[in-house]
Write an enzyme that holds these catalytic residues in place. Structure first.
Site, PDB file in Angstrom:
ATOM      1  N   CYS A  50       8.631   6.300  -9.429  1.00 49.78           N
ATOM      2  CA  CYS A  50       9.513   6.234  -8.261  1.00 49.78           C
ATOM      3  C   CYS A  50       9.566   4.887  -7.543  1.00 49.78           C
ATOM      4  O   CYS A  50      10.653   4.370  -7.278  1.00 49.78           O
ATOM      5  CB  CYS A  50       9.181   7.350  -7.282  1.00 49.78           C
ATOM      6  SG  CYS A  50       7.479   7.900  -7.295  1.00 49.78           S
ATOM      7  N   HIS A  77       9.340   4.827   0.379  1.00 52.01           N
ATOM      8  CA  HIS A  77       8.388   4.537  -0.695  1.00 52.01           C
ATOM      9  C   HIS A  77       8.422   3.090  -1.184  1.00 52.01           C
ATOM     10  O   HIS A  77       8.166   2.820  -2.358  1.00 52.01           O
ATOM     11  CB  HIS A  77       8.603   5.504  -1.865  1.00 52.01           C
ATOM     12  CG  HIS A  77       7.318   5.790  -2.602  1.00 52.01           C
ATOM     13  ND1 HIS A  77       7.283   6.399  -3.834  1.00 52.01           N
ATOM     14  CD2 HIS A  77       6.017   5.555  -2.275  1.00 52.01           C
ATOM     15  CE1 HIS A  77       6.031   6.527  -4.248  1.00 52.01           C
ATOM     16  NE2 HIS A  77       5.241   6.022  -3.310  1.00 52.01           N
TER      17      HIS A  77
END
Length: 573
Positions: free
Chosen positions: A83, A139
């Site tokens: 990710c 993130h």
């Protein structure tokens, strides 16, 4: 069908021509009113066969399917295997090796990020007059305020800083790298705007919360200025330790997916159902606010599913090989599609290669920007190939170089090289997606879904027919026949055009092609920034911030205090 496709292509050309005429004639700042709205919808850890437009009957995704059938199915859309690297590529237009962001995703409390001197996609679009919004997962680093979304180009952020949270309580538990028996546990949901940092203690299922937030953002924009909206879902990522696969209503999920025998897979289906309904509501909101006519919507998974192992969610990459955090197609060839009335040739399947790094120049270009403004990037402008089906400018790509794990890969033409693959994760995993016990796939459900209905109401846009859907779905289904894989230790070479499931290792047969791909990787190796050793900073402990994960490093001149552990941290109101 040929006549109908030709008619749709003509209608699309007229819409695109009208759009560019408006942009050209408007001139000055008023031209921003006609720039297209850009909506990215990211699913987290979603498998290839977990969308029904790829031919699976197990988990219907009618709203996502409506986008795919009325737009372009991107059957060779490449991401990174995890990710943080994928989001780095999307936001920068560059391979994450250039920033040391190519390996294991960022942990909560880890002081690492894309360097601040790198301009991200939202900041580029702000220069073109865009209203920029991120809802969901960030993130990409948050150890100082300057590394958070609202300082990196987003006018508005509602979501979480780290890799995942629990769906209902919005918590994350982060083990220490040095001592896995200890861990931080804290709340990670934020509403940031400019220099304002708020912690909203909102209750509810996270997919529902961010869907409502997206609807509010769209309504507030009201077509007054071009919108850039990234909806970065938690779903269908595993969300917690006690119950990793949380659904809005387990009883409803058990009724709807009673034919799915495995409980965890059934829960996964419930998470996907909520995600699909969210997509439909977003498309409907765009139509209700007269914005869909001038929108570009991209739906994608950030990488393949972890069918087993760390943060397993039972997602299926079938029939592709491998799982998340490998370099096989099951990890880096993501389910994706694009819908827009601005597409000249819609309702088609694209088998042309497209990489995450291509989205920045593609979007920036179609928004009226000069790609030269983006500086040195790895991405290519793919709008012409996406819109009309013309030949893609991408002939090769770096899959990744992970120097820590000693794994690397690249693609040139139809050939893909992988070096250093592990035999523990090189198989075929997950549900097949088709069984006589599953309900029969209903094309009508996609065409009449919230997304399908909104698209059908567009003026001048000819929506897809049932016969076209049948052919599209058939052509989008990857079928490799018998999956008898050959060994892939050390060096693997595949012809991914004829063998997308990577069953036959051709390395010994074509050493000259192996050498060519190795040389290609070596050219990127000189740009490699080594990853930092993983480390969770003790000063990031959420107990110092009323139980919430927040930026913990102090900027020069910023008010601060010393904790009982001797950490100097910022003072929040």
């Amino acid at each position: 069908m040929q006549h109908l496709s030709k008619f749709r292509s003509i209608c699309g050309s007229i819409l695109v021509l009208t759009f560019f005429v408006h942009v050209t004639l408007a001139g000055g700042t008023s031209s921003t009113l006609k720039r297209p709205h850009i909506i990215f919808i990211l699913a987290d850890d979603m498998g290839w066969t977990d969308v029904s437009f790829h031919g699976s009957d197990q988990i219907p995704t009618p709203n996502i399917d409506a986008l795919a059938y009325n737009g372009v199915i991107l059957n060779r859309h490449y991401t990174l295997p995890m990710c943080t690297p994928s989001r780095t590529a999307l936001m920068t237009g560059r391979y994450p090796i250039r920033f040391g962001m190519q390996g294991f995703p960022l942990r909560a409390g880890e002081a690492r990020s894309i360097p601040l001197n790198v301009t991200l996609m939202p900041k580029h679009l702000k220069k073109l007059g865009y209203d920029t919004n991120l809802i969901g997962k960030w993130h990409l680093g948050y150890f100082t305020k300057e590394h958070t979304p609202s300082y990196r180009g987003f006018d508005h952020f509602y979501g979480y800083y780290s890799g995942f949270i629990t769906y209902f309580s919005h918590l994350i538990k982060e083990p220490f790298v040095e001592d896995p028996t200890k861990a931080f546990t804290g709340y990670d949901l934020h509403r940031d705007q400019g220099t304002s940092f708020r912690v909203p203690f909102d209750s509810g299922y996270f997919t529902e919360l961010i869907t409502k937030e997206a609807e509010d953002v769209i309504k507030k924009n009201g077509n007054k200025k071009p919108l850039f909206l990234e909806i970065s879902h938690l779903a269908p990522h595993a969300g917690g330790v006690e119950d990793p696969l949380e659904v809005p209503d387990l009883s409803e999920t058990n009724r709807t997916f009673s034919y799915v025998k495995d409980l965890n897979r059934r829960k996964y289906a419930g998470m996907m159902k909520a995600l699909d309904e969210s997509v439909g509501r977003v498309v409907k909101a765009l139509k209700d606010n007269q914005m869909l006519e001038n929108s570009i919507i991209v739906f994608m998974a950030d990488n393949g599913a972890p069918t087993f192992g760390l943060y397993s969610n039972t997602g299926s990459n079938y029939p592709l090989r491998g799982i998340k955090n490998t370099l096989f197609e099951g990890a880096v060839r993501s389910a994706a599609c694009m819908f827009s009335p601005l597409i000249q040739s819609s309702s088609r399947l694209s088998e042309q290669p497209l990489h995450l790094v291509d989205w920045l120049p593609t979007i920036y270009s179609v928004a009226g920007g000069d790609i030269a403004d983006l500086g040195e990037i790895d991405g290519l402008d793919q709008w012409s190939a996406l819109s009309s089906g013309s030949e893609s400018p991408r002939k090769s790509m770096l899959v990744n170089i992970n120097e820590a794990d000693r794994v690397e890969g690249a693609i040139i033409g139809k050939h893909k090289l992988i070096k250093g693959a592990s035999s523990a994760t090189d198989g075929f995993y997950g549900e097949i997606g088709n069984d006589p016990s599953y309900p029969f796939y209903r094309i009508e459900d996609a065409l009449s879904s919230d997304a399908g209905s909104a698209i059908r109401k567009l003026r001048g846009f000819d929506s897809v027919s049932k016969s076209e859907v049948q052919l599209l779905r058939k052509n989008a289904t990857v079928n490799c026949g018998k999956r008898i894989r050959t060994s892939c230790s050390e060096i693997c070479l595949f012809d991914i055009e004829s063998d997308p499931c990577e069953t036959e290792n051709l390395a010994k047969q074509y050493p000259e092609i192996v050498a060519k791909l190795e040389s290609y990787i070596d050219k990127y190796r000189v740009h490699l920034v080594n990853q930092k050793p993983p480390h969770v900073d003790l000063c990031a402990d959420p107990k110092s911030f009323n139980g919430t994960f927040l930026p913990w490093k102090v900027d020069p001149g910023e008010p601060s205090r010393i904790t009982s552990d001797g950490c100097r941290i910022p003072v929040y109101e």
